[in-house]
Write a protein that holds these residues in place. Structure first.
Motif, PDB file in Angstrom:
ATOM      1  N   GLY A  35       0.792  -1.213   0.000  1.00  0.00           N
ATOM      2  CA  GLY A  35       0.000   0.000   0.000  1.00  0.00           C
ATOM      3  C   GLY A  35       0.828   1.268   0.000  1.00  0.00           C
ATOM      4  N   TRP A  36       0.153   2.328  -0.358  1.00  0.00           N
ATOM      5  CA  TRP A  36       0.691   3.674  -0.232  1.00  0.00           C
ATOM      6  C   TRP A  36      -0.126   4.399   0.836  1.00  0.00           C
ATOM      7  N   PHE A  37       0.587   5.070   1.708  1.00  0.00           N
ATOM      8  CA  PHE A  37      -0.027   5.850   2.771  1.00  0.00           C
ATOM      9  C   PHE A  37       0.564   7.254   2.716  1.00  0.00           C
ATOM     10  N   ARG A  38      -0.110   8.198   3.353  1.00  0.00           N
ATOM     11  CA  ARG A  38       0.441   9.549   3.401  1.00  0.00           C
ATOM     12  C   ARG A  38       0.135  10.183   4.759  1.00  0.00           C
ATOM     13  N   GLN A  39       0.995  11.129   5.103  1.00  0.00           N
ATOM     14  CA  GLN A  39       0.815  11.825   6.365  1.00  0.00           C
ATOM     15  C   GLN A  39       1.163  13.290   6.175  1.00  0.00           C
ATOM     16  N   ALA A  40       0.161  14.121   6.379  1.00  0.00           N
ATOM     17  CA  ALA A  40       0.352  15.569   6.323  1.00  0.00           C
ATOM     18  C   ALA A  40       0.707  16.074   7.714  1.00  0.00           C
ATOM     19  N   PRO A  41       1.359  17.216   7.821  1.00  0.00           N
ATOM     20  CA  PRO A  41       1.734  17.743   9.148  1.00  0.00           C
ATOM     21  C   PRO A  41       0.530  17.889  10.051  1.00  0.00           C
ATOM     22  N   GLY A  42       0.640  17.365  11.266  1.00  0.00           N
ATOM     23  CA  GLY A  42      -0.426  17.475  12.239  1.00  0.00           C
ATOM     24  C   GLY A  42      -1.587  16.524  12.039  1.00  0.00           C
ATOM     25  N   LYS A  43      -1.454  15.624  11.066  1.00  0.00           N
ATOM     26  CA  LYS A  43      -2.548  14.688  10.800  1.00  0.00           C
ATOM     27  C   LYS A  43      -2.063  13.249  10.941  1.00  0.00           C
ATOM     28  N   ASP A  44      -3.032  12.341  11.098  1.00  0.00           N
ATOM     29  CA  ASP A  44      -2.702  10.925  11.163  1.00  0.00           C
ATOM     30  C   ASP A  44      -2.305  10.413   9.780  1.00  0.00           C
ATOM     31  N   ARG A  45      -1.534   9.345   9.787  1.00  0.00           N
ATOM     32  CA  ARG A  45      -1.201   8.682   8.529  1.00  0.00           C
ATOM     33  C   ARG A  45      -2.459   8.014   7.994  1.00  0.00           C
ATOM     34  N   GLU A  88      -4.251  19.760  -1.282  1.00  0.00           N
ATOM     35  CA  GLU A  88      -4.532  18.871  -0.146  1.00  0.00           C
ATOM     36  C   GLU A  88      -3.867  17.505  -0.264  1.00  0.00           C
ATOM     37  N   ASP A  89      -3.229  17.232  -1.402  1.00  0.00           N
ATOM     38  CA  ASP A  89      -2.451  16.000  -1.526  1.00  0.00           C
ATOM     39  C   ASP A  89      -1.047  16.153  -0.942  1.00  0.00           C
TER      40      ASP A  89
END
Length: 126
Positions: A35-45, A88-89
């Motif tokens: 899988g591919w996951f992402r994590q933005a600053p201050g947010k959950d992965r 937002e990506d």
């Protein structure tokens, strides 16, 4: 020793495209989730897209129709083609591999993935 190494991140303008790659070594499971996951600053992965050993894929609603996960078995490489990128990506993107589980890949919690890469940064400007 299993290693996952991501590449392909960068800075693009909204509407642009990037292709992320994840080279996988030492992972010999025949039944798996990737899988591919992402994590933005201050947010959950969060999960972005998954692919199982049968070739079935899932993707998050937020990226449906824009992102495509695929795998080249000959190159042991997982890809994420990202089109029509939005601000937002923007996030750090991680690839992950998980050994066999009875839980379908799309429903599998991220904590159950066994191996993770170090991440590659994607920044989308408006």
């Amino acid at each position: 020793q299993v290693q996952l190494v991501e590449s392909g991140g960068g800075s693009v303008q909204a509407g642009g495209s990037l292709r992320l790659s994840c080279v996988i070594s030492g992972f010999t499971e025949r039944t798996y989730c990737m899988g591919w996951f992402r994590q933005a600053p201050g947010k959950d992965r969060e999960g972005v897209a998954t692919l199982d050993s049968g070739g079935r894929t899932t993707s998050a609603d937020s990226v449906k129709g824009r992102f495509t996960i695929s795998k080249d078995n000959a190159k042991n490489t997982l890809y994420l083609q990202m089109n029509s990128l939005k601000p937002e990506d923007t996030a750090m993107y991680y690839c992950a591999a998980g050994r066999f589980s009875w839980v379908p890949c799309g429903a599998r919690p991220k904590s159950t993935y066994n191996y993770w890469g170090q991440g590659t940064q994607v920044t989308v400007s408006s």
